[in-house]
Write an enzyme that holds these catalytic residues in place. Structure first.
Site, PDB file in Angstrom:
ATOM      1  N   GLU A  50     -19.875   9.951  26.799  1.00 21.40           N
ATOM      2  CA  GLU A  50     -20.883   9.877  27.862  1.00 21.40           C
ATOM      3  C   GLU A  50     -20.594  10.871  28.978  1.00 21.40           C
ATOM      4  O   GLU A  50     -21.509  11.377  29.629  1.00 21.40           O
ATOM      5  CB  GLU A  50     -20.977   8.461  28.433  1.00 21.40           C
ATOM      6  CG  GLU A  50     -21.586   7.432  27.465  1.00 21.40           C
ATOM      7  CD  GLU A  50     -20.561   6.821  26.516  1.00 21.40           C
ATOM      8  OE1 GLU A  50     -19.385   7.271  26.514  1.00 21.40           O
ATOM      9  OE2 GLU A  50     -20.921   5.881  25.776  1.00 21.40           O
ATOM     10  N   PHE A 112     -20.562  -9.636  27.838  1.00 18.68           N
ATOM     11  CA  PHE A 112     -20.009  -8.542  27.031  1.00 18.68           C
ATOM     12  C   PHE A 112     -20.619  -7.210  27.481  1.00 18.68           C
ATOM     13  O   PHE A 112     -21.830  -7.084  27.607  1.00 18.68           O
ATOM     14  CB  PHE A 112     -20.304  -8.796  25.548  1.00 18.68           C
ATOM     15  CG  PHE A 112     -19.818  -7.677  24.662  1.00 18.68           C
ATOM     16  CD1 PHE A 112     -18.460  -7.385  24.577  1.00 18.68           C
ATOM     17  CD2 PHE A 112     -20.710  -6.896  23.937  1.00 18.68           C
ATOM     18  CE1 PHE A 112     -18.004  -6.349  23.777  1.00 18.68           C
ATOM     19  CE2 PHE A 112     -20.265  -5.855  23.133  1.00 18.68           C
ATOM     20  CZ  PHE A 112     -18.906  -5.585  23.059  1.00 18.68           C
ATOM     21  N   GLN A 113     -19.770  -6.241  27.741  1.00 18.69           N
ATOM     22  CA  GLN A 113     -20.179  -4.897  28.181  1.00 18.69           C
ATOM     23  C   GLN A 113     -21.020  -4.907  29.449  1.00 18.69           C
ATOM     24  O   GLN A 113     -21.957  -4.138  29.602  1.00 18.69           O
ATOM     25  CB  GLN A 113     -20.892  -4.152  27.051  1.00 18.69           C
ATOM     26  CG  GLN A 113     -19.942  -3.892  25.885  1.00 18.69           C
ATOM     27  CD  GLN A 113     -20.439  -2.862  24.901  1.00 18.69           C
ATOM     28  OE1 GLN A 113     -21.635  -2.751  24.671  1.00 18.69           O
ATOM     29  NE2 GLN A 113     -19.518  -2.122  24.309  1.00 18.69           N
ATOM     30  N   LYS A 162     -31.476  -5.185  29.599  1.00 15.31           N
ATOM     31  CA  LYS A 162     -32.029  -5.196  28.243  1.00 15.31           C
ATOM     32  C   LYS A 162     -33.396  -5.894  28.179  1.00 15.31           C
ATOM     33  O   LYS A 162     -34.320  -5.433  27.510  1.00 15.31           O
ATOM     34  CB  LYS A 162     -31.036  -5.904  27.317  1.00 15.31           C
ATOM     35  CG  LYS A 162     -31.472  -5.895  25.889  1.00 15.31           C
ATOM     36  CD  LYS A 162     -30.435  -6.558  24.996  1.00 15.31           C
ATOM     37  CE  LYS A 162     -30.964  -6.577  23.572  1.00 15.31           C
ATOM     38  NZ  LYS A 162     -30.044  -7.240  22.655  1.00 15.31           N
ATOM     39  N   MET A 473      -2.782  25.994  37.440  1.00 14.73           N
ATOM     40  CA  MET A 473      -2.947  25.981  38.889  1.00 14.73           C
ATOM     41  C   MET A 473      -1.932  25.048  39.546  1.00 14.73           C
ATOM     42  O   MET A 473      -1.382  25.361  40.604  1.00 14.73           O
ATOM     43  CB  MET A 473      -4.381  25.570  39.247  1.00 14.73           C
ATOM     44  CG  MET A 473      -4.679  25.674  40.721  1.00 14.73           C
ATOM     45  SD  MET A 473      -4.340  27.326  41.362  1.00 14.73           S
ATOM     46  CE  MET A 473      -5.985  28.017  41.321  1.00 14.73           C
TER      47      MET A 473
HETATM   48  C1  LIG Z   1      -9.939  15.635  35.830  1.00 15.73           C
HETATM   49  C2  LIG Z   1      -8.922  16.402  36.610  1.00 15.73           C
HETATM   50  N1  LIG Z   1      -7.627  16.017  36.570  1.00 15.73           N
HETATM   51  C3  LIG Z   1      -6.696  16.718  37.267  1.00 15.73           C
HETATM   52  C4  LIG Z   1      -7.045  17.801  38.017  1.00 15.73           C
HETATM   53  C5  LIG Z   1      -5.999  18.570  38.806  1.00 15.73           C
HETATM   54  N2  LIG Z   1      -5.886  19.966  38.325  1.00 15.73           N
HETATM   55  C6  LIG Z   1      -6.513  20.993  38.928  1.00 15.73           C
HETATM   56  S1  LIG Z   1      -6.278  22.436  38.154  1.00 15.73           S
HETATM   57  C7  LIG Z   1      -5.317  21.725  36.981  1.00 15.73           C
HETATM   58  C8  LIG Z   1      -4.724  22.550  35.880  1.00 15.73           C
HETATM   59  C9  LIG Z   1      -5.742  22.928  34.879  1.00 15.73           C
HETATM   60  O1  LIG Z   1      -5.082  23.457  33.748  1.00 15.73           O
HETATM   61  P1  LIG Z   1      -5.835  24.402  32.735  1.00 15.73           P
HETATM   62  O2  LIG Z   1      -7.106  23.813  32.344  1.00 15.73           O
HETATM   63  O3  LIG Z   1      -4.910  24.802  31.658  1.00 15.73           O
HETATM   64  O4  LIG Z   1      -6.202  25.643  33.669  1.00 15.73           O
HETATM   65  P2  LIG Z   1      -5.273  26.823  34.259  1.00 15.73           P
HETATM   66  O5  LIG Z   1      -5.042  26.475  35.692  1.00 15.73           O
HETATM   67  O6  LIG Z   1      -4.033  26.892  33.459  1.00 15.73           O
HETATM   68  O7  LIG Z   1      -6.150  28.029  34.113  1.00 15.73           O
HETATM   69  C10 LIG Z   1      -5.160  20.361  37.228  1.00 15.73           C
HETATM   70  C11 LIG Z   1      -4.338  19.441  36.424  1.00 15.73           C
HETATM   71  C12 LIG Z   1      -8.415  18.142  38.042  1.00 15.73           C
HETATM   72  N3  LIG Z   1      -8.874  19.163  38.766  1.00 15.73           N
HETATM   73  N4  LIG Z   1      -9.321  17.454  37.314  1.00 15.73           N
END
Ligand SMILES: Cc1ncc(C[n+]2csc(CCOP(=O)(O)OP(=O)(O)O)c2C)c(N)n1
Ligand SMILES: [Mg+2]
Length: 583
Positions: A50, A112-113, A162, A473
């Protein structure tokens, strides 16, 4: 004539011109899917999660301006939409999300749900409804579509019990609704417009600062005219990308944490900041006490709540960016700003955002900036989605955006896993365009199941994975501010790793998952690129494929960073730059 709630729902979708619906079924919404079974006007796109459905509806909406629509079941189906709804809400994206609910007599019984999705999503929707009376259904459906895509757009959720879905009632779907207390102001106040024009004319160091609102209002063309007429340079937020073609001499680039040097310096020294459809968000402003300290601020925004929320605004103008600019354009005059433009040219030369050829950092891996520039050369007019992290910031820096609505990215919420399903939605809405998700190896795994959706619908979405083996990052922050203590950010960790690893080396296990095999397992094409010389050929190979998604696994330098960077808490002019060898 008496028709069921489900039949009225279909009638409403048709009246609203909905051609695609992103959804995932379950118990309470079987009757709605049943009503869609033989429909030819509305195509249902079955996603595999979803969250994917909501992001796809979001990508559909962002790339076109039309309202994205999704339909899911109660309970877990509904709660799985939450991240997608919050993402759309933050970035003002028009979506109507329909959730099934247990029958009215069961609500509150821990049935449920059952989930109180109206309660859960109240703070992250523009508006939401639980339909408790079949006779309200037509009006509520009309209100939902009206609210989602007027004023400052946003997601609206409609929770359908529903028994309301099944109940027969009247078949009326109103052509129009008047919603008490909801009257978005469209035209700007003429006196305020005159004041803004006067300030711009007498300014010595003016800047336009545009945000996502400029795309939402369809104001890009008229804004470009205003820029041409006044000769005033432009900075933008992440969401404002594409307002001016990135290669226009007056385009200074993005401001904020990973903005360009010239944009951040210009904003710091400007004497008039002319904001249009932007939020003065903290990623853009840095430390507020050091943000544009010498500038008077004009702010055009659809949402009065955005005005003077973070920075005090001298000339507020509430209205639709297109309509306000239309009122303003004939009055605008060019200020005398030769010295300012010279100063800006100087800043631009001091730290250009360009890549120096032939400076691989030694490990033999690719440079992500070069991969992005190659994507821009091969697909200059593509719709680009991104995930979140370094991949997102590098895309904003190194892809030259020329068109409105050509960047789909989660700006406000920063949702990893957004890009791929959003790209799927955009590809469905734009079958004649190329849609590319520039992804991180971490983010892509958050909605990887949507590969099945893309394969099933023969969508040639290209996913360019900048595979650095890290949640890059976060790793960058650990490198810069946590003494390289790479806690829980390496995606390659295995039994052979030393405890408390501080960086890659010979000990690293092989990459996993194998994205090429994974793509193939789903029936997509998988390619891997390890050498500079293979970047463009791989992209051209992908370009020729028109009937399937293509994953390209670009093995990039593992510890490459995004620069410049304004450290958290610093002012925009206090930028950190790269180490030797990086640009
Ligand atoms: C759903 C979610 N969880 C955690 C984060 C925190 N976060 C921001 S950037 C990042 C790293 C992303 O890694 P990747 O997709 O490999 O991208 P890169 O920075 O290596 O290009 C994280 C964990 C987020 N933005 N969104
Ligand atoms: Mg990564």
């Amino acid at each position: 004539m008496k028709i069921s709630g489900a039949e009225l729902f279909i009638k409403a979708l048709k009246a609203e011109g909905v051609k695609h619906l992103f959804g995932f079924p379950g118990g309470v919404v079987i009757p709605v899917f049943d009503a869609l079974y033989a429909e030819t006007e509305i195509k249902v796109i079955l996603t595999r999660h979803e969250q994917g459905a909501v992001h796809a509806a979001d990508g559909y909406a962002r790339s076109t301006g039309k309202t994205g629509v999704c339909l899911v079941t109660s309970g877990p189906g509904a709660t799985n939409t939450v991240t997608g709804i919050a993402t759309a809400n933050f970035d003002s994206v028009p979506i109507v999300c329909f959730t099934g609910q247990v029958s009215r007599s069961m609500i509150g019984n821990d049935a449920f749900q059952e989930a109180d999705i109206v309660g859960i999503t109240r703070p992250i929707t523009k508006h939401n409804y639980l339909v408790l009376d079949r006779k309200d259904l037509g009006r509520i459906l009309k209100e939902a579509f009206t609210i989602a895509n007027s004023g400052r757009p946003g997601p609206v959720l409609v929770d359908l019990p529903k028994d309301v879905i099944l109940e027969k009632g009247d078949d009326e779907y109103p052509a129009k609704v008047a919603i008490r207390g909801y009257n978005p102001v469209l035209k700007g106040h003429p006196n305020q417009i005159k004041r803004a024009v006067g300030e711009l004319k007498k300014a010595k160091r003016p800047l336009f600062y545009v945000g996502g609102g400029i795309h939402i209002a369809g104001a890009v063309e008229i804004f470009r005219k205003a820029v041409k007429k006044t000769g005033v340079p432009v900075v933008h937020s992440l969401m404002g990308i594409g307002a001016l073609p990135g290669d226009n001499p007056l385009a200074l680039g993005m401001i904020g944490m990973h903005g360009t040097y010239v944009a951040n310096m210009a904003v710091t020294y400007s004497d008039l900041l002319f904001g249009i459809g932007n939020r003065f968000d903290d990623r853009a402003t840095g430390d507020l006490s050091k943000f544009a300290p010498e500038a008077k601020i004009v702010h055009i925004d659809q949402d009065p709540v955005s005005i003077s929320r973070n920075v005090p605004v001298e000339v507020p103008i509430v209205g639709d960016a297109f309509q306000v600019l239309e009122q303003m354009l004939p009055l605008l005059e060019a200020p005398k700003i030769r010295d300012w433009l010279d100063q800006i040219a100087g800043w631009r030369k001091e730290h250009p955002l360009e890549v120096k050829i032939g400076q691989n950092t030694g490990s033999g891996h690719l440079r992500p900036d070069r991969v992005i520039q190659a994507i821009c050369r091969v697909f200059p007019d593509a719709i680009i989605a991104t995930e979140v992290g370094q991949n997102q910031m590098w895309t904003s820096q190194f892809f030259t955006f020329r068109h409105p609505r050509s960047l789909l990215t989660s700006g406000g919420l920063g949702t990893m896993g957004y890009g791929f399903p959003a790209a799927i939605g955009a590809q469905i809405a734009n079958p004649d365009k190329r849609v590319i998700d520039i992804a991180g190896d971490g983010s892509i795994q958050m909605n990887i199941q949507e590969l099945a959706t893309a394969v099933q619908n023969r969508l040639p979405v290209i996913v360019a994975i900048l595979n650095n083996g890290y949640l890059g990052m976060v790793r960058q922050w650990q490198e810069l501010f946590f003494d390289r203590r790479y806690s829980s950010t390496c995606l390659m960790t295995g039994a052979e790793c030393p405890p408390q690893c501080r960086g890659p080396g010979d000990h690293c296990p092989v990459y996993h998952p194998d994205f090429v095999k994974l793509a193939e397992a789903y029936g997509a094409v998988g390619l891997r690129v390890m050498n500079d010389a293979d970047i463009e050929p791989a992209l051209k190979q992908a370009e020729a494929i028109k009937d399937r998604p293509i994953f390209i696994d670009f093995l990039v330098e593992r510890e490459f960073n995004v620069f410049p960077m304004v450290a958290p808490g610093a002012g925009n002019s206090e930028m950190m730059f790269s180490e030797e060898g990086e640009s």
